[in-house]
Design a protein around this motif. Structure first.
Motif, PDB file in Angstrom:
ATOM      1  N   GLN A 272       0.827  -1.200   0.000  1.00 35.58           N
ATOM      2  CA  GLN A 272       0.000   0.000   0.000  1.00 35.58           C
ATOM      3  C   GLN A 272       0.866   1.257   0.000  1.00 35.58           C
ATOM      4  N   ALA A 273       0.313   2.326  -0.547  1.00 36.29           N
ATOM      5  CA  ALA A 273       1.070   3.549  -0.792  1.00 36.29           C
ATOM      6  C   ALA A 273       1.541   4.208   0.500  1.00 36.29           C
ATOM      7  N   ASN A 331      -3.922  11.564   3.121  1.00 38.55           N
ATOM      8  CA  ASN A 331      -4.418  11.302   1.775  1.00 38.55           C
ATOM      9  C   ASN A 331      -5.944  11.288   1.756  1.00 38.55           C
ATOM     10  N   ASP A 338      -0.912  10.262  -1.238  1.00 37.26           N
ATOM     11  CA  ASP A 338      -0.356   8.922  -1.432  1.00 37.26           C
ATOM     12  C   ASP A 338       0.336   8.842  -2.786  1.00 37.26           C
ATOM     13  N   ILE A 340       1.177   6.604  -5.168  1.00 42.58           N
ATOM     14  CA  ILE A 340       0.763   5.237  -5.463  1.00 42.58           C
ATOM     15  C   ILE A 340       1.723   4.540  -6.431  1.00 42.58           C
ATOM     16  N   HIS A 445      -4.479   1.261   2.105  1.00 42.10           N
ATOM     17  CA  HIS A 445      -4.545   2.338   1.116  1.00 42.10           C
ATOM     18  C   HIS A 445      -4.341   1.763  -0.283  1.00 42.10           C
ATOM     19  N   ASN A 446      -4.578   2.606  -1.278  1.00 45.00           N
ATOM     20  CA  ASN A 446      -4.455   2.148  -2.659  1.00 45.00           C
ATOM     21  C   ASN A 446      -3.056   1.636  -2.954  1.00 45.00           C
ATOM     22  N   ILE A 447      -3.007   0.696  -3.874  1.00 41.27           N
ATOM     23  CA  ILE A 447      -1.755   0.010  -4.195  1.00 41.27           C
ATOM     24  C   ILE A 447      -1.373   0.184  -5.667  1.00 41.27           C
ATOM     25  N   GLN A 448      -2.361   0.360  -6.524  1.00 43.76           N
ATOM     26  CA  GLN A 448      -2.087   0.535  -7.955  1.00 43.76           C
ATOM     27  C   GLN A 448      -3.000   1.620  -8.539  1.00 43.76           C
ATOM     28  N   ARG A 449      -2.494   2.326  -9.548  1.00 48.18           N
ATOM     29  CA  ARG A 449      -3.318   3.201 -10.384  1.00 48.18           C
ATOM     30  C   ARG A 449      -3.149   2.711 -11.820  1.00 48.18           C
ATOM     31  N   ASN A 459      -8.044   3.595  -9.413  1.00 50.66           N
ATOM     32  CA  ASN A 459      -7.159   3.129  -8.344  1.00 50.66           C
ATOM     33  C   ASN A 459      -7.624   1.765  -7.840  1.00 50.66           C
ATOM     34  N   ASP A 462      -7.842  -0.012  -2.104  1.00 47.53           N
ATOM     35  CA  ASP A 462      -8.344   0.760  -0.974  1.00 47.53           C
ATOM     36  C   ASP A 462      -9.437  -0.019  -0.246  1.00 47.53           C
TER      37      ASP A 462
END
Length: 552
Positions: A272-273, A331, A338, A340, A445-449, A459, A462
């Motif tokens: 996670q970011a 964030n 973040d 990401i 939290h988000n890990i990829q975009r 994203n 999350d």
């Protein structure tokens, strides 16, 4: 000894070592019953507990400032159910309460003007004499007060030599560790209280980085989670990811991955970011306009401009108020603080590479702040509000008013005697040998975009799932397998799945686990056995004696 201690306490430097073992300086050999590696909140509570139990302890800290995130900007405490926070962790927040009872602590606003908003309960809890929301410098003072009152021996800016020369280990037992300065630290028990788990890894203890597949521990919320939007940190409108809107041949905008997404529930090596938890001020006499960072490029923030154009206006929703007209700004939204996808290699990276990652995060966030305050594409209403904010003059004064600690939300996670999983952290099980409690949401939290199949940006990662009730944390989750190491405890990079760690990874819990790890270490020394063989009856009784909450 007193002169040396004063020198240790007063000499604080933000300079980084060369990250090469020094051969020109004569090494010191330092010995204590317990050696703690790390400068986090868990490290301090662990050291205090060792002293309370009558043993000697040395903190070997790569950090100059003590307290990790608790003194590094995370002042809007992620607490969950505060009733399960006991021992030294609760004392930390009680000391902050005492700090804010002093009228001199209120420099930029009157105490009665403070909104007193916390997470679930008032920030200033008079009934329990606790303060859950605080300024970074106030938290750091509490940690330094612990150091002074308990006469803790702290060696700062001491970085573990992560080569094979950095550890002496015989028959599964660590004898000593060495730092890049050449200094050697000998102990009977060792505690790795870092966010990264460097000592744990050097000791040959098993660990994991990234997300496990859901099939590994029979979980639901681990692995890839595309299309799951629990916190609103996603693109709610259809936003083109391309430099020229709708034109795939124009290339992707910055901060978007071209990697094709795998199926939900699949494991990966992504984490996670990270971000800096920023302390901002809106007091005209205590704020500095956001500086334009070297290498600033407005084009990298085109995505947030498109989000504004789509009507999004949640920018200030996580400017959480802390005392003296400051914030803990976290964030929030589809494109925020973040960074990401820019930290995947951090857990295993060299010190040099980690410093580069930290600097990249700093420049990204400083650039975003400058963009929001100055770029003509920012809507007038947002632009007007942003003019009220800046960096506080009275925080992080030796680091350009910028936080000294990056939020390492997750790095290595031990695979130890017991692995905490989703069901445990949701309060659905009864874990063996509890040593503390948690209660916060499973929070990733988000890990990829990435680019969706229909050609828009989105994203992934999350997650926010509330536990049924507060849960106990198993003693085995801070213990390596005895066959791998029999005198090491790990209260931060605990043995857990990615999604369970999303709840455990809160600063109050780290302080709880730090104290419990130290308790187990001292009892093991006294009984001359490995922590894995320690009688839980003895451990439980001692933890309760020192105020720990173990079960509901």
């Amino acid at each position: 000894m007193k002169k040396m201690l004063v020198l240790i306490l007063c000499t604080i430097s933000l300079s980084f070592p060369s990250f090469k073992t020094s051969s020109s300086i004569k090494a010191n050999v330092r010995t204590a019953d317990v050696i703690i590696y790390g400068g986090t909140s868990a490290a301090i509570t662990a050291a205090v507990q060792v002293k309370k139990m009558g043993k000697s302890v040395i903190i070997v800290s790569p950090d100059s400032h003590l307290g990790g995130l608790s003194s590094g900007g995370l002042g809007f405490t992620d607490t969950g159910n505060k009733e399960v926070i006991g021992g030294l962790s609760r004392e930390f927040y009680q000391r902050l309460y005492a700090h804010y009872q002093d009228p001199e602590a209120w420099n930029w606003q009157k105490k009665e003007e403070y909104g007193n908003k916390g997470q679930g309960t008032p920030a200033i809890d008079g009934a329990n004499r606790t303060m859950w929301i605080f300024e970074p410098h106030a938290a750091e003072k509490v940690f330094e007060d612990f150091v002074k009152e308990y006469k803790l021996v702290v060696f700062r800016n001491e970085w573990l030599d992560r080569s094979s020369n950095g550890i002496v280990k015989t028959n599964g037992s660590i004898g000593s560790i060495k730092t890049l300065s050449g200094n050697v630290y000998k102990g009977k028990m060792f505690i790795d209280a870092t966010y990264e788990g460097d000592l744990m890894a050097l000791a040959g203890v098993s660990y994991h980085v990234g997300r496990e597949a859901n099939s590994v521990y029979n979980e639901k919320w681990n692995g890839i989670q595309a299309g799951i939007f629990h916190h609103g940190h996603h693109f709610k409108s259809k936003i083109s990811p391309y430099k020229i809107v709708g034109n795939t041949s124009s290339g992707l905008l910055p901060e978007i991955s071209s990697e094709k997404l795998r199926s939900n529930g699949t494991g990966d090596n992504k984490i996670q970011a990270y971000c800096f938890r920023m302390c901002l001020s809106n007091h005209p006499e205590n704020r500095i306009s956001f500086p334009k960072p070297v290498g600033y490029d407005a084009a990298r923030y085109e995505l947030v401009a498109r989000v504004f154009d789509a009507g999004w206006r949640e920018l200030f929703d996580k400017y959480d108020a802390i005392p003296n007209r400051k914030t803990d700004t976290n964030n929030h939204g589809p494109f925020s603080t973040d960074y990401i996808g820019k930290n995947y290699d951090y857990p295993e990276a060299s010190y040099e590479r980690r410093q580069q990652i930290i600097k990249d995060h700093e420049l990204y966030q400083k650039g975003l702040l400058y963009f929001l305050q100055n770029d003509p594409s920012v809507p007038a209403d947002v632009h007007e509000q942003m003019q009220k904010w800046g960096l506080p003059k009275d925080e992080f004064k030796d680091n350009g008013n910028w936080p000294h600690q990056l939020y390492i939300r997750e790095a290595r996670r031990m695979i130890g005697d017991f692995v905490m999983t989703e069901a445990d952290a949701l309060g659905k099980t009864v874990v063996p040998k509890p040593i503390g409690m948690g209660s916060y949401t499973l929070d990733s939290h988000n890990i990829q975009r990435y680019v969706t199949e229909d050609g828009y940006v989105q994203n992934e990662g999350d997650i926010g799932v509330h536990p049924d009730k507060p849960y106990s944390i198993a003693y085995g989750s801070i213990l390596p397998k005895e066959s791998e190491c029999n005198n090491l405890l790990v209260p931060v990079c605990v043995s857990s799945s990615h999604i369970a760690y999303g709840s455990i990874r809160m600063e109050p819990v780290f302080m709880i686990l730090g104290q419990s790890a130290a308790t187990a270490a001292v009892l093991s020394i006294e009984k001359k056995i490995a922590p894995q063989r320690l009688s839980y009856t003895d451990l439980e009784a001692t933890l309760i004696k020192f105020g720990q909450k173990l079960t509901l």
